[in-house]
Motif scaffolding. Sequence first.
Motif, short mmCIF file in Angstrom:
data_model
loop_
_atom_site.label_atom_id
_atom_site.label_comp_id
_atom_site.label_asym_id
_atom_site.label_seq_id
_atom_site.Cartn_x
_atom_site.Cartn_y
_atom_site.Cartn_z
N ARG A 1 0.86 -1.19 0.00
CA ARG A 1 0.00 0.00 0.00
C ARG A 1 0.89 1.23 0.00
O ARG A 1 1.91 1.27 0.70
CB ARG A 1 -0.91 0.02 1.23
CG ARG A 1 -1.69 1.32 1.37
CD ARG A 1 -2.70 1.28 2.48
NE ARG A 1 -3.84 0.43 2.13
CZ ARG A 1 -4.94 0.31 2.89
NH1 ARG A 1 -5.03 0.97 4.04
NH2 ARG A 1 -5.93 -0.47 2.51
N HIS B 1 -8.09 -0.05 -5.24
CA HIS B 1 -7.95 -0.98 -4.12
C HIS B 1 -8.57 -2.29 -4.62
O HIS B 1 -9.67 -2.68 -4.20
CB HIS B 1 -8.69 -0.41 -2.91
CG HIS B 1 -8.35 -1.04 -1.59
ND1 HIS B 1 -7.71 -2.27 -1.48
CD2 HIS B 1 -8.57 -0.61 -0.31
CE1 HIS B 1 -7.56 -2.56 -0.18
NE2 HIS B 1 -8.07 -1.57 0.54
N ARG C 1 -10.91 5.19 -3.00
CA ARG C 1 -10.43 4.25 -4.02
C ARG C 1 -11.27 2.98 -4.06
O ARG C 1 -11.35 2.31 -5.09
CB ARG C 1 -8.95 3.91 -3.77
CG ARG C 1 -8.68 3.38 -2.37
CD ARG C 1 -7.19 3.33 -2.08
NE ARG C 1 -6.92 3.07 -0.67
CZ ARG C 1 -5.77 3.35 -0.08
NH1 ARG C 1 -4.79 3.92 -0.76
NH2 ARG C 1 -5.59 3.07 1.19
N THR C 2 -11.92 2.65 -2.93
CA THR C 2 -12.70 1.41 -2.93
C THR C 2 -13.90 1.52 -3.89
O THR C 2 -14.22 0.58 -4.60
CB THR C 2 -13.21 1.02 -1.53
OG1 THR C 2 -14.23 1.92 -1.12
CG2 THR C 2 -12.09 1.05 -0.50
N ARG D 1 -16.07 6.72 4.02
CA ARG D 1 -15.50 7.72 4.93
C ARG D 1 -14.95 8.89 4.11
O ARG D 1 -14.44 8.69 3.01
CB ARG D 1 -14.35 7.02 5.68
CG ARG D 1 -13.52 7.85 6.61
CD ARG D 1 -12.40 6.98 7.22
NE ARG D 1 -11.40 6.58 6.22
CZ ARG D 1 -10.30 7.27 5.92
NH1 ARG D 1 -10.03 8.40 6.53
NH2 ARG D 1 -9.46 6.81 5.01
N GLN E 1 -12.17 10.93 3.00
CA GLN E 1 -10.76 10.51 2.96
C GLN E 1 -9.87 11.70 3.34
O GLN E 1 -9.22 12.32 2.48
CB GLN E 1 -10.41 10.00 1.56
CG GLN E 1 -11.33 8.89 1.05
CD GLN E 1 -11.04 7.54 1.66
OE1 GLN E 1 -9.99 6.96 1.40
NE2 GLN E 1 -11.97 7.03 2.46
N PRO F 1 -16.34 -0.10 3.51
CA PRO F 1 -15.06 -0.82 3.44
C PRO F 1 -14.34 -0.82 4.80
O PRO F 1 -13.47 -1.66 5.01
CB PRO F 1 -14.26 -0.03 2.40
CG PRO F 1 -14.87 1.34 2.40
CD PRO F 1 -16.32 1.13 2.70
N LEU F 2 -14.71 0.11 5.65
CA LEU F 2 -14.07 0.34 6.95
C LEU F 2 -12.63 0.86 6.73
O LEU F 2 -12.05 0.56 5.71
CB LEU F 2 -14.08 -0.91 7.82
CG LEU F 2 -15.47 -1.47 8.16
CD1 LEU F 2 -15.34 -2.73 9.03
CD2 LEU F 2 -16.35 -0.45 8.86
N PRO F 3 -12.05 1.63 7.62
CA PRO F 3 -12.62 2.00 8.91
C PRO F 3 -13.74 3.03 8.77
O PRO F 3 -13.66 3.90 7.92
CB PRO F 3 -11.42 2.64 9.63
CG PRO F 3 -10.59 3.24 8.53
CD PRO F 3 -10.74 2.28 7.38
N1 ASP Z 1 -9.69 1.26 4.10
C1 ASP Z 1 -10.15 1.73 2.82
C2 ASP Z 1 -8.98 2.23 2.01
O1 ASP Z 1 -7.86 2.11 2.45
C3 ASP Z 1 -11.23 2.77 2.96
C4 ASP Z 1 -10.88 3.94 3.84
O2 ASP Z 1 -9.75 4.06 4.31
O3 ASP Z 1 -11.79 4.76 4.04
O4 ASP Z 1 -9.18 2.70 0.93
#
Ligand code: ASP
Length: 338
Positions: A107, A135, A172-173, A233, A235, A272-274
């Motif tokens: 990542r 992602h 990105r999700t 969320r 970002q 997707p969390l968090p």
């Molecule tokens: N965990 C997911 C990501 O890394 C979503 C997020 O962080 O809001 O893209």
Amino acid sequence: MNFTGSNILSVDQFDIDSIQTIFAIADRMQPYARRQKRTKVLDGAILGNLFFEPSTRTRVSFGTAFNLLGGEVRETTGMESSALAKGESLYDTARVLSSYSDVIAMRHPKSGAVAEFAEGSRVPVINGGDGANEHPTQALLDLYTIKKELAYHGHGVDGMHICMMGDLKFGRTVHSLSRLLAMYKDIRFTLISPRELAMPDSVLDVLANAGHHVTITDQVSGSSDADIVYQTRIQQERFTTPQEADLYRGKFRLNSEIYTKHYKPNTVIMHPLPRDSRAEANELDNDLNQNPNLAIFRQADNGVLIRMALFALTLGVAEQVEKYECDVNWYSSKPSGY
Ligand code: ASP
Ligand code: CP
């Protein structure tokens, strides 16, 4: 798609057949993830787990998936504790670390950085998230979850209605998931966000070219026949300043009252969390925790299965997993997610 030795960098690499292959292998991973059996198919193999951005689920589930297949994990976390902080290039880092590992999961905060790294790597590289770009393993586990949840309600993916809500610009999700869903038929996408955080044109073009029906809105109403609501969320790490992110935090929330008012009773709730549980954000409220349609933890659990399947495929052992099976010696009671 021939997976053995391949990088997994973008969902664009997949087609429906390769997705089915991954999901069929993920299904076969259930007994190992539930600790009913063990397998040593990757005994002696090493995963280089490189996370240069915060992560809980992706980093730990990649590691867990590799351990469950019998392999070992070497972690590098944080830019400041690697020689990247001394100005070493991604190419050099990849050349070196790939000779210490059999496969690498990575990542990085910059879009395209994982692909750049892969150019220097001599082993397969799996993208665990590159900036606001993609992602892909999350999209696979999201789609796997959608299929399972909808099957429970007697539906399939074709023809479904999904609402994606929140930060669709930097999330990105939702970029990867939309591109993956574009491969299916007649999907209705309702994209709910502040206008400034709308889904990028590059993704909208893919959906339009595939003939899906897309509604772009900043209103939650109009989703009453949605099969899935996929909350995201804000970002904050992608904004220039934290104050800029503050403008949008808390704007599109999902809680019990909003859910009951705007969605049909069986709409599946995903994230997707968090989730950002601070009062000023709280985009997915704890008051939904007991709602059986809340799929977020089943979704996170599925990440292990998908990542096990991807390791088995990229390392060419998918057909040998059962051959290297052995018993679990300790007491274990892992409930089934479904
Ligand atoms: N965990 C997911 C990501 O890394 C979503 C997020 O962080 O809001 O893209
Ligand atoms: N869903 C996801 O990528 O979670 P992490 O950021 O915790 O890895």
